[in-house]
Enzyme design. Structure first.
Site, short mmCIF file in Angstrom:
data_model
loop_
_atom_site.label_atom_id
_atom_site.label_comp_id
_atom_site.label_asym_id
_atom_site.label_seq_id
_atom_site.Cartn_x
_atom_site.Cartn_y
_atom_site.Cartn_z
N ASP A 118 0.79 -1.23 0.00
CA ASP A 118 0.00 0.00 0.00
C ASP A 118 0.82 1.28 0.00
OD1 ASP A 118 -2.60 -1.10 -0.06
OD2 ASP A 118 -2.39 -1.68 2.05
N ASP A 178 -6.74 -4.32 -5.88
CA ASP A 178 -6.43 -2.99 -5.32
C ASP A 178 -4.99 -2.56 -5.64
OD1 ASP A 178 -8.13 -4.78 -3.93
OD2 ASP A 178 -8.24 -3.50 -2.18
N1 GLY Z 1 -7.59 -1.61 -0.41
C1 GLY Z 1 -8.48 -2.06 0.58
C2 GLY Z 1 -9.90 -1.75 0.29
O1 GLY Z 1 -10.27 -1.29 -0.75
O2 GLY Z 1 -10.69 -1.99 1.19
#
Ligand code: GLY
Length: 400
Positions: A118, A178
């Site tokens: 992330d 994601d």
């Molecule tokens: N990247 C985590 C979510 O979208 O909850």
């Protein structure tokens, strides 16, 4: 017949809306300005509230109704500083700049994170927007160090950046959709350093995700885990969605945003084509509600009573606006759809009254419903992508 009725009866159809009782629709420019004004008011209240709480960043509303914060290490830490930068871009006031800088600096230690994918979300939304607007050279050092941390998670054999380190018994090499959102940061890192390595990693990640994450209808899986020897998927499933074969809405939103962004950054037609197919899937989905703010999962069993996800609507709107500038034929269609979503999000159904909602702008997002976490709450990333979408549409309208 009284005078007004007579006038209405005789009037040409163009005047009819002025004669019936339906309210005239607010112009989209006014909607945008209202959304930005409320977001600014809420963000400043939030910034003042957390100013003395060293290192804290807004996250959501907790189950007891109070504001929940995090430190820099939560994946959402960059969204509030990033939102402040967008609001400062819209209204360059000293107070907004002071807070944008202050909250951005709370993330400096993210540059050493190697345990999560992330880092792109965290640093590019905060430091990235800050650098775009100020060219502060100190920000480059933080971001390049962060990009080097992020690419430690790239495995050459598999050709992807690893997302998570938990559930090692089950997933050999998990990659979630994601993760596409971290690639813009790597593209930027190649440009600023003149080193193609970051870009090559981003291209490999996007190519393999394109190959393995999508179904024939252009919906996508949440998690694909790869066999580290064959580099082929061995598991495809969900983590935050309703079912392995369902379409978890925010995952679809990340996919759209990720490929629209990669198409913009690389000019590659295959990314553009995929983004357009994802857009068509979303825009034509029979489970998309009339106000275009989707349910948390397109296959949620309790539709039409299922919870909404305003964050997904904001991400989709922002991505469609990006896409609209890349496709002459469908550009206006994408813009109109995004404008409808922005109109809904800026209505009292989703936009909070200033001073309420723990100082977040939007209500009714869903983080992780199967985990009974962050259900029907405000979320910092809903506000970030909402403000980004407002700014994108404002710029498009200003330039047309
Ligand atoms: N990247 C985590 C979510 O979208 O909850």
């Amino acid at each position: 017949m009284n005078k007004t009725s007579l006038l209405c009866f005789l009037a040409v159809p163009m005047l009819f809306s002025q004669c019936d009782n339906s309210p005239k629709q607010e112009s989209i420019s006014s909607v945008i300005e209202r959304g930005l004004a409320v977001s600014t008011e809420q963000a400043l209240l939030m910034a003042r509230e957390l100013g003395d709480q060293e290192g804290r960043l807004p996250k959501t509303t907790a189950k007891d109704g109070t504001l929940e914060t995090s430190d820099y290490s939560w994946w959402c830490s960059g969204f509030f500083p990033g939102e402040l930068w967008y609001l400062y871009e819209n209204n360059p006031s000293p107070e907004l700049k002071k807070y944008a800088e202050m909250y951005t600096s709370r993330l400096e230690d993210v540059k050493h994170i190697t345990y999560s994918h992330d880092v792109g979300f965290m640093l590019y939304c905060s430091y990235g927007n800050g650098y775009r607007l100020t060219q502060n050279p100190d920000y480059v050092d933080v971001m390049v160090t962060g990009a080097n941390s992020l690419i430690t998670r790239y495995n050459t054999q598999v050709g992807l950046i690893r997302s998570w380190d938990f559930n090692k018994d089950k997933w050999q090499y998990p990659v979630i959709i994601d993760n596409m959102m971290n690639l813009e940061f790597l593209v930027w890192a190649s440009r600023i350093t003149n080193d193609p390595e970051y870009l090559n990693i981003a291209l490999s990640h996007a190519d393999k995700t394109k190959e393995h994450h999508f179904r024939s209808d252009y919906s996508c899986y949440h998690v694909v885990s790869y066999d580290t020897i064959t580099a082929e998927p061995h598991i495809k499933q969900t983590h935050q969605g309703f079912a392995d074969e369902s379409a978890w809405t925010r995952g679809q939103a990340w996919a759209l945003y990720g490929y629209a962004m990669m198409a913009r950054e690389t000019g590659k037609k295959e990314y553009l084509d995929l983004a357009k197919n994802i857009a068509a899937y979303l825009m034509n989905h029979p489970a998309m509600p009339e106000d275009k703010v989707p349910y948390w999962d397109f296959d949620a069993p309790d539709i039409p009573h299922a919870k909404r996800d305003a964050s997904a609507a904001a991400i989709i709107a922002s991505a469609l606006l990006d896409l609209s500038l890349q496709d002459k034929e469908l550009g206006k269609t994408y813009q109109a759809y995004a404008a409808d979503q922005i109109r809904s999000l800026t209505s009292p159904a989703y936009l909070a009254e200033p001073g309420t909602n723990n100082y977040f702008a939007l209500m009714h997002s869903t983080g992780h419903l199967p985990g009974n976490s962050e259900v029907d709450v405000p979320l910092s990333y809903a506000d970030y992508y909402y403000v980004e979408a407002l700014m994108r549409l404002k710029n498009i309208l200003g330039n047309s």
